[in-house]
Design an enzyme around this catalytic site. Sequence first.
Site, short mmCIF file in Angstrom:
data_model
loop_
_atom_site.label_atom_id
_atom_site.label_comp_id
_atom_site.label_asym_id
_atom_site.label_seq_id
_atom_site.Cartn_x
_atom_site.Cartn_y
_atom_site.Cartn_z
N ASP A 188 2.93 4.99 -5.54
CA ASP A 188 2.15 6.21 -5.34
C ASP A 188 2.98 7.42 -5.76
O ASP A 188 3.74 7.98 -4.97
CB ASP A 188 1.73 6.32 -3.87
CG ASP A 188 0.84 7.53 -3.61
OD1 ASP A 188 0.66 8.35 -4.55
OD2 ASP A 188 0.34 7.68 -2.48
N ASP B 274 0.85 -1.19 0.00
CA ASP B 274 0.00 0.00 0.00
C ASP B 274 0.89 1.25 0.00
O ASP B 274 1.81 1.37 0.83
CB ASP B 274 -0.86 -0.05 1.27
CG ASP B 274 -1.97 0.99 1.29
OD1 ASP B 274 -2.41 1.42 0.20
OD2 ASP B 274 -2.40 1.36 2.41
#
Length: 313
Positions: free
Chosen positions: A103, A81
């Site tokens: 990300d 994540d």
Amino acid sequence: MFITNNELMQKAMKNNFAVGAFNINNMEILQGIIAAARELDAPLILQVSKGAREYAGRTYIMKLAEAAEKDSNLPIAIHLDHGDSFELCKQVIDDGFTSVMIDGSHLQFEENIALTKKVVDFAHGKKVSVEAELGKLIGEQFDAGEGGAVSANAIYTDPEQAKEFVERSGCDSLAVAIGTSHGAYKFKAEPKLDLERLQRIRRLVKIPLVLHGASSVLPEYVAVCNSFGASIQGSKGVPEDQIQQAVKIGVQKVNIDTDLRIAMTAAVRKSLSEKPAEFDPRKYLGPAREMIKEVVERKIKLLGCEGKAKLFG
Ligand code: G3H
Ligand code: 13P
Ligand code: ZN
């Protein structure tokens, strides 16, 4: 064996449901999630943040997840994540993760594409799927406007850009910014997602979509925390009906962490407060695990994921 996020989400896209992606940090959280998925025969994404990996330890977190997969025999992906670098993505792929998020949402458009493509080229060589993000989930400090972004166009995902981003980066799924944010304080005024924008993105982008910051910050669990000494004031999450609408429009992965944190805290606070003489950790971590299970079951049902494990043969 773990499967990839891509396998899970492609099935979800065809069958109009979303897979819950739950953050794991320790054994009790993981066992609560797995118990719920077993009960409801649901596929799962277990996701590990950089912080979770540092907290539990690289080997421990992987071995815990492997034990959960082996024990449950469910279709499960293990996902990084908010990976913040190529190096971290590479490390977890070496550890056996079947999916990574890179990300680059804080970067300029071109730099985000370049970083994402670099991760995609490496990950696809190892049969690992890649989630990318375009647009920003700013959160509480920015939500000073009319219940949503003060400058939505500057930070929410632009549908045309999303199409170009996906085509040029080669990512397998895309996290979009439509008004959600991380944590327990998502909105100052009325909670409102930009579902019209989601529809436009959905029409242009052909790969699965991801909703971060999707906890509902369930008031009944916050109330338990507060009645046993916590001070969680003014918290606000994404209403469950808006999550369901987003899934209907076409989101395939829904990220939940805050709701698990609050549920666990509620159970621990209640247990310790009701039994002040107790000091066996199993006596408060056991109820915490049960509370996680309860919340995850609720999410699995909300996302239409119940009974979907059988789709994976
Ligand atoms: O998106 C953030 C997740 O809730 C993980 O949070 O970085 O504190 O583990 P963390
Ligand atoms: P919440 O803080 O809303 O649970 O979001 C979690 C998340 O997006 C993890 O990546
Ligand atoms: Zn997130």
